[in-house]
Motif scaffolding. Sequence first.
Motif, short mmCIF file in Angstrom:
data_model
loop_
_atom_site.label_atom_id
_atom_site.label_comp_id
_atom_site.label_asym_id
_atom_site.label_seq_id
_atom_site.Cartn_x
_atom_site.Cartn_y
_atom_site.Cartn_z
N MET A 1 1.04 -0.82 -0.20
CA MET A 1 -0.54 0.30 -0.15
C MET A 1 0.94 1.23 0.12
SD MET A 1 -3.24 1.33 2.43
CE MET A 1 -3.84 -0.38 3.32
N ASN A 2 0.43 2.28 -0.47
CA ASN A 2 2.03 3.32 -0.91
C ASN A 2 1.12 4.27 0.31
OD1 ASN A 2 -1.14 4.83 -1.19
ND2 ASN A 2 -0.29 5.05 -3.65
N ILE A 3 1.55 5.31 0.64
CA ILE A 3 1.71 6.30 1.44
C ILE A 3 0.50 7.28 1.77
CG2 ILE A 3 2.99 8.11 0.36
CD1 ILE A 3 3.84 7.39 3.83
N ILE A 4 -0.03 7.23 0.37
CA ILE A 4 -1.72 7.95 0.35
C ILE A 4 -2.48 7.32 0.81
CG2 ILE A 4 -2.98 9.03 -1.02
CD1 ILE A 4 -0.40 9.87 -2.42
N ALA A 5 -2.59 5.70 0.49
CA ALA A 5 -3.52 5.38 1.05
C ALA A 5 -3.15 5.54 3.16
CB ALA A 5 -2.84 4.07 0.01
N TRP A 6 -1.70 4.76 2.66
CA TRP A 6 -2.12 4.45 4.57
C TRP A 6 -2.49 6.13 5.21
CZ3 TRP A 6 3.02 2.10 5.39
CH2 TRP A 6 3.36 1.06 5.29
N ALA A 7 -2.42 6.75 4.28
CA ALA A 7 -2.23 9.20 5.21
C ALA A 7 -4.48 8.63 5.06
CB ALA A 7 -1.98 10.03 3.97
N VAL A 8 -4.62 8.39 3.95
CA VAL A 8 -6.20 7.57 3.71
C VAL A 8 -7.17 6.97 5.26
CG1 VAL A 8 -8.11 7.70 2.57
CG2 VAL A 8 -6.62 9.37 1.55
N LEU A 9 -6.17 5.70 4.80
CA LEU A 9 -6.49 5.12 6.26
C LEU A 9 -6.29 5.78 7.69
CD1 LEU A 9 -7.89 1.93 6.79
CD2 LEU A 9 -5.43 1.29 6.33
N GLY A 10 -5.14 6.49 7.84
CA GLY A 10 -5.05 6.70 8.89
C GLY A 10 -6.45 7.99 9.43
N ILE A 11 -6.08 8.79 8.90
CA ILE A 11 -7.22 9.74 8.78
C ILE A 11 -9.08 9.23 8.81
CG2 ILE A 11 -8.77 11.44 7.33
CD1 ILE A 11 -5.89 12.55 5.77
N VAL A 12 -8.95 8.33 8.57
CA VAL A 12 -10.39 7.40 8.51
C VAL A 12 -10.59 7.17 9.84
CG1 VAL A 12 -12.19 5.90 7.83
CG2 VAL A 12 -10.67 7.49 5.92
N ALA A 13 -9.35 5.72 9.70
CA ALA A 13 -9.18 4.72 10.79
C ALA A 13 -9.41 6.06 12.18
CB ALA A 13 -8.78 3.80 11.18
N GLY A 14 -8.25 6.85 12.43
CA GLY A 14 -8.35 7.52 13.53
C GLY A 14 -9.46 8.32 14.49
#
Length: 89
Positions: free
Chosen positions: A1-14
Motif C-alpha cells: 500500500m502506498n503512503i497516500i493510501a496509508w494517510a487516507v486510511l489513517g485519517i479515517v481510522a483515527g
Amino acid sequence: MNIIAWAVLGIVAGAIAKLLYPGRQGGGIFSTMILGIIGSFLGGSLYTLLTKGTISLTATGFSLPGLLVAVLGAMIAIFLWGLVTRSAA
C-alpha cells in the motif's frame, strides 16, 4: 500500500476511533492521522499474531475488514497514549 493510501486510511481510522473512544482526546488532523497509521500497524500486527501465530510488522489493507482492524488498533493506541500522558496527580 502506498503512503497516500496509508494517510487516507489513517485519517479515517483515527477519526472513527476518536469518535468511538470514550472521553476527550486532544489533537488535530495530523495527530489523528498519525494515530490512525500507528493503529493500522498495531492492529495489523496483532491480527497477524492471532491468526498466524507469528509476530510481524504489517499494516492492514484498504478494505472494510482492514479499516475495522485499523480502528481497533487506533483505539488501543489512544488507550496506550492516555496511559503514557496521564499526569500523576
